[in-house]
Design an enzyme around this catalytic site. Sequence first.
Site, PDB file in Angstrom:
ATOM      1  N   LYS A 221      27.317  -4.365 -31.788  1.00 15.94           N
ATOM      2  CA  LYS A 221      26.381  -3.741 -30.844  1.00 15.94           C
ATOM      3  C   LYS A 221      24.992  -3.557 -31.443  1.00 15.94           C
ATOM      4  CE  LYS A 221      29.678  -2.220 -27.516  1.00 15.94           C
ATOM      5  NZ  LYS A 221      30.559  -1.202 -26.966  1.00 15.94           N
ATOM      6  N   ARG A 256      38.189  -2.068 -30.532  1.00 19.74           N
ATOM      7  CA  ARG A 256      37.830  -3.216 -29.673  1.00 19.74           C
ATOM      8  C   ARG A 256      36.781  -4.046 -30.409  1.00 19.74           C
ATOM      9  NH1 ARG A 256      34.185  -5.001 -26.064  1.00 19.74           N
ATOM     10  NH2 ARG A 256      34.957  -6.063 -24.206  1.00 19.74           N
TER      11      ARG A 256
HETATM   12  N1  HH2 Z   1      32.128  -2.562 -24.767  1.00 18.85           N
HETATM   13  C1  HH2 Z   1      31.825  -3.652 -24.023  1.00 18.85           C
HETATM   14  C2  HH2 Z   1      32.636  -4.025 -22.943  1.00 18.85           C
HETATM   15  N2  HH2 Z   1      33.746  -3.323 -22.637  1.00 18.85           N
HETATM   16  N3  HH2 Z   1      35.229  -1.527 -23.087  1.00 18.85           N
HETATM   17  C3  HH2 Z   1      35.556  -0.450 -23.810  1.00 18.85           C
HETATM   18  N4  HH2 Z   1      36.660   0.257 -23.530  1.00 18.85           N
HETATM   19  N5  HH2 Z   1      34.784  -0.028 -24.875  1.00 18.85           N
HETATM   20  C4  HH2 Z   1      33.638  -0.686 -25.231  1.00 18.85           C
HETATM   21  O1  HH2 Z   1      32.956  -0.239 -26.180  1.00 18.85           O
HETATM   22  C5  HH2 Z   1      33.251  -1.846 -24.459  1.00 18.85           C
HETATM   23  C6  HH2 Z   1      34.091  -2.242 -23.376  1.00 18.85           C
HETATM   24  C7  HH2 Z   1      30.612  -4.466 -24.375  1.00 18.85           C
HETATM   25  O2  HH2 Z   1      30.929  -5.480 -25.283  1.00 18.85           O
HETATM   26  P1  HH2 Z   1      31.170  -7.025 -24.908  1.00 18.85           P
HETATM   27  O3  HH2 Z   1      32.367  -7.170 -24.033  1.00 18.85           O
HETATM   28  O4  HH2 Z   1      31.196  -7.847 -26.128  1.00 18.85           O
HETATM   29  O5  HH2 Z   1      29.861  -7.445 -24.138  1.00 18.85           O
HETATM   30  P2  HH2 Z   1      29.532  -7.718 -22.608  1.00 18.85           P
HETATM   31  O6  HH2 Z   1      29.716  -6.436 -21.875  1.00 18.85           O
HETATM   32  O7  HH2 Z   1      28.106  -8.180 -22.653  1.00 18.85           O
HETATM   33  O8  HH2 Z   1      30.484  -8.772 -22.106  1.00 18.85           O
END
Ligand code: HH2
Length: 282
Positions: A221, A256
């Site tokens: 992040k 995660r």
């Molecule tokens: N962070 C993201 C997405 N989903 N779910 C939970 N429970 N906790 C988190 O910290 C979280 C989440 C964001 O990360 P990422 O999926 O890599 O990115 P994007 O939302 O751009 O797909």
Amino acid sequence: MIEPGGSRPPADHLIMGVVNVTPDSFSDGGRYLDPEAAVARGRELAVQGAGVLDVGGESTRPGAGPVSEAEELRRVIPVIERLAGEPGDFDLSIDTMKLEVARVALDSGARIVNDVTALRFDPGLAALVAERGARCCLMHMLGEPRTMQKAPSYDDVVSEVKAFLEQRMAFAIAEGVAEEKLWLDPGIGFGKTVEHNLELVRRLDEIVAIGRPVVIGTSRKSFLGKLAGGRGEEHRLPGTIATSVLALERGAKVFRVHDVAEVVDALAVASATVGPDMGAGA
Ligand code: HH2
């Protein structure tokens, strides 16, 4: 990347490997949009030690716009169907805020609903989770992805996040979800400044004290980039590991992450150092 198989996650802890079937996720957008590539990625993360594969079809990065239900279904369902047929010791989680996407995902083999809106976007999702006996991750977010990073402000971020999670947990239970099916997540990066994120990791034990398994998602992040001289997404693994280890020590149970093999090794060493008495299981 290091070779998989060096270590396993600590007992009672789970690694949630991220499988983003999106063109625009902040760190891996476009890499796994093809279902074949997404399934291969899921298989790879499971071999590396992910006990949960979190499949998502809508980016929630700051500034992201919404995706239609039809498009989200088209992205994630073929991947969930295929991964559900794979051998291996993992559960599938659907990262969605939409009732219909969650319903079809559960029909296709998912066992966990990961809702970044904590059942606020579609309150009907709670009844579905209850009826199916699914696990559900309730995450804190201030505002919505389009605007959440525009000057977020709290009096005391940790107590406000904690109160929010307790309130959403009470809502889920009132809708029939069994308490033991709930996971809680402070939502690192969702309507938070660098200092808010650091404070949440530093005082994570206060969220852990609610009594449900805590999920932590610092992986790649932007606050990690800012703290490390402006490093880009692909170069934030050291920060991901540092914060994951600190969260482990403060009682987090589910991690995660995008880089499963590396985080598994780091947590195996950290947990051996901290010792076996790290609280109840996930
Ligand atoms: N962070 C993201 C997405 N989903 N779910 C939970 N429970 N906790 C988190 O910290 C979280 C989440 C964001 O990360 P990422 O999926 O890599 O990115 P994007 O939302 O751009 O797909």
